[in-house]
Design an enzyme around this catalytic site. Structure first.
Site, PDB file in Angstrom:
ATOM      1  N   LYS A  74       0.865  -1.187   0.000  1.00  0.00           N
ATOM      2  CA  LYS A  74       0.000   0.000   0.000  1.00  0.00           C
ATOM      3  C   LYS A  74       0.897   1.230   0.000  1.00  0.00           C
ATOM      4  O   LYS A  74       1.902   1.268   0.723  1.00  0.00           O
ATOM      5  CB  LYS A  74      -0.896  -0.029   1.246  1.00  0.00           C
ATOM      6  CG  LYS A  74      -1.893   1.125   1.325  1.00  0.00           C
ATOM      7  CD  LYS A  74      -2.840   0.960   2.517  1.00  0.00           C
ATOM      8  CE  LYS A  74      -3.861   2.093   2.598  1.00  0.00           C
ATOM      9  NZ  LYS A  74      -4.800   1.921   3.726  1.00  0.00           N
ATOM     10  N   SER A 149      -9.885   2.141   2.767  1.00  0.00           N
ATOM     11  CA  SER A 149      -8.981   2.888   1.925  1.00  0.00           C
ATOM     12  C   SER A 149      -7.990   2.011   1.151  1.00  0.00           C
ATOM     13  O   SER A 149      -7.392   2.468   0.186  1.00  0.00           O
ATOM     14  CB  SER A 149      -8.184   3.876   2.780  1.00  0.00           C
ATOM     15  OG  SER A 149      -7.364   3.187   3.699  1.00  0.00           O
ATOM     16  N   SER A 173     -10.161  -0.309   6.950  1.00  0.00           N
ATOM     17  CA  SER A 173      -9.554  -0.287   5.613  1.00  0.00           C
ATOM     18  C   SER A 173      -8.842  -1.550   5.154  1.00  0.00           C
ATOM     19  O   SER A 173      -8.414  -1.620   3.999  1.00  0.00           O
ATOM     20  CB  SER A 173      -8.591   0.886   5.504  1.00  0.00           C
ATOM     21  OG  SER A 173      -9.319   2.067   5.332  1.00  0.00           O
TER      22      SER A 173
HETATM   23  N1  GLN Z   1     -13.396   4.548   6.109  1.00  0.00           N
HETATM   24  C1  GLN Z   1     -12.739   4.985   7.291  1.00  0.00           C
HETATM   25  C2  GLN Z   1     -12.278   6.411   7.120  1.00  0.00           C
HETATM   26  O1  GLN Z   1     -12.566   6.976   6.131  1.00  0.00           O
HETATM   27  C3  GLN Z   1     -11.617   4.066   7.647  1.00  0.00           C
HETATM   28  C4  GLN Z   1     -10.403   4.297   6.843  1.00  0.00           C
HETATM   29  C5  GLN Z   1      -9.257   3.445   7.302  1.00  0.00           C
HETATM   30  O2  GLN Z   1      -9.420   2.444   7.968  1.00  0.00           O
HETATM   31  N2  GLN Z   1      -8.067   3.880   6.934  1.00  0.00           N
HETATM   32  O3  GLN Z   1     -11.644   6.957   7.960  1.00  0.00           O
END
Ligand code: GLN
Length: 488
Positions: A74, A149, A173
């Site tokens: 990532k 994400s 995410s």
């Molecule tokens: N969807 C969540 C956010 O927008 C979690 C994102 C994540 O776990 N990095 O913060």
């Protein structure tokens, strides 16, 4: 060959049926031919140099289970020699002088970096549509989001562009894109995986983990990723463990907690059906279902969307055009330079979070929002302990959906931040509590548009119960083949 699991590929490499260089080339060619926008940076030369080094280790007696295995990182893990953008314009040309601990651990194990994969900007998002470099397409249906994400990580594994990928989970995410792309992902207990070199979003929540095809592969990856790191102040000091040590344990007598709050009004009927069918499969494997309640689940959305932006507003202050990041071309003075650089470098969602975070931390609002959120965070963690720990514990693991719906259409929620936040309802509480959680493929949604859309089952355990989660997931994957299904 690209269809094999990491475990199977490892056997091929060890038996010298294929070389690490050939394997890397095979995946690089697949990446070149793909139109998913999953990869942001690919560099054949760097990859093949690593593959050749892995081949030398395989020829000698110095190879482990990950030697020669291609892995996608990532783009939130910094990598020496590769650009690291965190999906942001702010870091468009950033090249780190060092490797993140996670990257370093994989390099030490002889894994081969295939490239850096797309993600929401600074990991803020649920659909991968907040990336400055454009959205990733879901390999099952290219008109759908891959989740976020870590959308690039999940899409890459689902489309067999990589046998495995690293990811991070702050509020879902790893689990949510795994669910939406039909792959297996695990977020371990907070503190297990070093955050050093993992670009910070919300430090009390951020946790790295793997995405792969199977639970067994995830265990092999976790074995390499975890461990104490003195450069991360919240890294846990624990003895090394083999996360795959109990894969083959029977599930006879396993008590599965089914929280009623995970099956309420917002849950789509097709997701519920697939998840209930998976629970029935576990009953066949000898487990019993126990109705439980996690009463504070609903509050996890407001709590998370106060705490995460608060921490983000502080973490992102370093991107000022001086210490790090994009610098505006024209400015009057220092303050103007900061303002313009940040205005140009950050995307909408990141700005929104910096504003919300600064607000809830500001004098006069701190007590009303931030402090209150911290108190409720404790109650959310307590909900889980009531179910999973102590004399009156009700269950060994908790199961439910990961996402209230299957993947939505690209563009559907782009301009609706709250709709994105609501989609996180089943993953946030685990993160707030710091517990391990995983997603495994368990079926498909009912409406087929331009392809099927996968459904994931969430498995949550108590602190340090990763080996049990992997055992539970592995037994399911021995009895079913959802994890082997592939997009057209
Ligand atoms: N969807 C969540 C956010 O927008 C979690 C994102 C994540 O776990 N990095 O913060």
């Amino acid at each position: 060959m690209h269809k094999l699991t990491l475990k199977e590929l490892s056997a091929q490499l060890q038996a010298r049926k294929i070389s690490a260089a050939e394997l890397a080339t095979l995946f690089l060619d697949r990446i070149d031919a793909s139109d998913l926008n999953a990869f942001l940076h690919v560099d054949r030369e760097l990859t093949l140099a690593q593959a050749k080094a892995a081949d030398a280790r395989l020829a000698g007696n110095d190879a482990g289970p990950l030697t020669g295995i291609p892995i996608a990182h990532k783009d939130i893990f910094v990598t020496r020699g590769w650009r690291t953008t965190a999906g942001s314009k702010m870091l468009q040309n950033y090249v780190s002088p060092f490797d993140a601990t996670v990257v370093d651990q994989f390099n030490q194990a002889g894994a081969v970096t295939l490239g850096k994969v797309n993600c929401d900007e600074f990991a803020m998002g649920s659909g991968n549509e907040n990336s400055f470099y454009g959205p990733v397409k879901n390999p099952w249906d290219k008109t759908a989001v891959p989740g976020g994400s870590s959308g690039g990580s999940a899409a890459a594994v689902a489309a067999r562009l990589a046998p495995a990928a690293t990811a991070t989970d702050t509020g879902g995410s790893i689990r949510q894109p795994s669910s939406l792309c039909g792959v297996t992902g695990i977020k371990p207990t907070y503190g297990s995986v070093s955050r050093f070199g993992m670009i910070a979003f919300a430090s009390s929540l951020d946790q790295g983990g793997p995405i792969a095809k199977t639970a067994e592969d995830c265990g092999l990856l976790l074995n390499a990723m975890t461990g104490f790191d003195e450069r991360d102040s919240t890294s846990l000091q624990r003895p090394k463990e083999d996360f795959n040590r109990s894969l083959n344990d029977s599930l006879q007598g396993l008590r599965i907690g089914v929280p009623k709050e995970f099956f309420g009004a917002g849950l789509a009927a097709d997701v519920e059906q697939a998840v209930r069918a998976a629970l029935a499969e576990f009953e066949k494997l000898g487990a019993t279902l126990v109705d439980i309640s996690l009463p504070k689940t609903e509050l996890s959305i407001p709590v998370y969307y106060v705490i995460a932006p608060a921490e983000a507003s502080s973490n992102l202050s370093r991107f000022d055009g001086v210490r790090y990041g994009h610098r505006a071309a024209d400015y009057k003075d220092l303050a103007d330079m900061y303002k313009k650089s940040r205005a140009e470098g950050f995307g909408e969602e990141v700005k929104r979070r910096i504003l919300v975070g600064s607000y809830v931390l500001s004098h006069g609002y701190y007590d009303a929002y931030y402090l209150q959120a911290q108190k409720i965070r404790r109650l959310i963690a307590q909900d889980f302990q009531n179910a999973l720990a102590g004399e009156n514990r009700q269950c060994d693991v908790i199961m439910g959906p990961v996402s209230p719906t299957v993947a939505w259409d690209l563009g559907d929620k782009t301009n609706d931040p709250v709709a994105n936040y609501l989609a996180d309802i089943f993953t946030l509480s685990t993160s707030l509590a710091g517990l391990p959680g995983m997603s495994i493929p368990c079926g498909f949604g009912q409406g087929e548009k331009n392809g099927k859309r996968p459904v994931g089952l969430q498995i949550i355990g108590n602190y340090f119960d990763e080996a049990r989660l992997l055992n539970v997931a592995h037994q399911f994957q021995q009895a079913t083949d959802w994890h082997l299904r592939e997009p057209a």
